[in-house]
Design a protein around this motif. Structure first.
Motif, PDB file in Angstrom:
ATOM      1  N   GLU A  21      67.454   7.390   0.837  1.00 28.25           N
ATOM      2  CA  GLU A  21      68.052   8.443   0.008  1.00 28.25           C
ATOM      3  C   GLU A  21      68.043   8.043  -1.475  1.00 28.25           C
ATOM      4  O   GLU A  21      67.672   8.844  -2.345  1.00 28.25           O
ATOM      5  CB  GLU A  21      69.481   8.705   0.479  1.00 28.25           C
ATOM      6  N   HIS A  24      64.494   8.135  -2.729  1.00 31.06           N
ATOM      7  CA  HIS A  24      64.102   9.529  -2.952  1.00 31.06           C
ATOM      8  C   HIS A  24      64.588  10.016  -4.317  1.00 31.06           C
ATOM      9  O   HIS A  24      63.827  10.635  -5.076  1.00 31.06           O
ATOM     10  CB  HIS A  24      64.692  10.439  -1.875  1.00 31.06           C
ATOM     11  N   LEU A  41      65.723  17.786  -5.711  1.00 28.91           N
ATOM     12  CA  LEU A  41      64.950  17.373  -4.547  1.00 28.91           C
ATOM     13  C   LEU A  41      64.979  18.461  -3.478  1.00 28.91           C
ATOM     14  O   LEU A  41      63.964  18.718  -2.816  1.00 28.91           O
ATOM     15  CB  LEU A  41      65.514  16.053  -4.003  1.00 28.91           C
ATOM     16  N   LEU A  60      58.515  10.591  -1.116  1.00 26.08           N
ATOM     17  CA  LEU A  60      59.179  11.888  -0.975  1.00 26.08           C
ATOM     18  C   LEU A  60      58.641  12.674   0.221  1.00 26.08           C
ATOM     19  O   LEU A  60      59.284  13.609   0.690  1.00 26.08           O
ATOM     20  CB  LEU A  60      59.042  12.710  -2.258  1.00 26.08           C
TER      21      LEU A  60
END
Length: 158
Positions: A21, A24, A41, A60
């Motif tokens: 996370e 990302h 995102l 991603l």
């Protein structure tokens, strides 16, 4: 567009999901932070046509962590977009230890990329462990006796 390999070393606090996370968020900011196409995102992931057809060719494209070293299968749709651990025996094979360091990870990657430039290869490299596109592998990396980082690598694209 073709396949793209990617790799990262990121901080690890005991949760692979949290590390993914955080990575990302970092990569989204680096790739799209100054771009008006996607504000968040979530906006990127909502663009299903882009994500399914082209993808970002980065971490991603990996949606979730699975905690099995069992290889993914092209026949199982749920295996796409996953990050899984490098099998323990393969970790020892590539690093000579079950507790590799960030420096060892970077060295194995450098060797793998160098080998890709050659015409013949006599043995499998670390990045050869990721055999399926749209997936990735991770290795817990150690500083002394403490797990401090994750080494992550994989492929996106066809």
């Amino acid at each position: 567009m073709g396949a793209s390999g990617w790799d990262y070393v990121t901080s690890f606090d005991g949760s692979v999901e949290r590390a993914l996370e955080n990575l990302h968020a970092q990569v989204f900011q680096e790739e799209y932070g100054n771009d008006d196409t996607y504000e968040t995102l979530e906006d990127l992931y909502a663009d299903e046509e882009f994500m399914e057809e082209e993808g970002t060719h980065s971490i991603l494209d990996i949606e979730r962590v699975v905690h099995t070293a069992k290889p993914p299968s092209k026949r199982r749709a749920k295996d796409y977009g996953t990050l899984r651990p490098l099998a323990p025996d393969r970790t020892v094979h590539h690093f000579g230890t079950d507790r590799p360091t960030p420096e060892q990870f970077q060295a194995r990657l450098a060797e793998a990329y160098e080998a890709m430039g050659g015409h013949t290869r006599s043995e499998e490299t670390l990045i050869d462990e990721c055999r399926m596109r749209w997936t990735g592998l991770y290795v817990v990396l150690y500083t002394g006796d403490e797990p401090t980082h994750l080494g992550i690598f994989g492929y996106s694209g066809d």
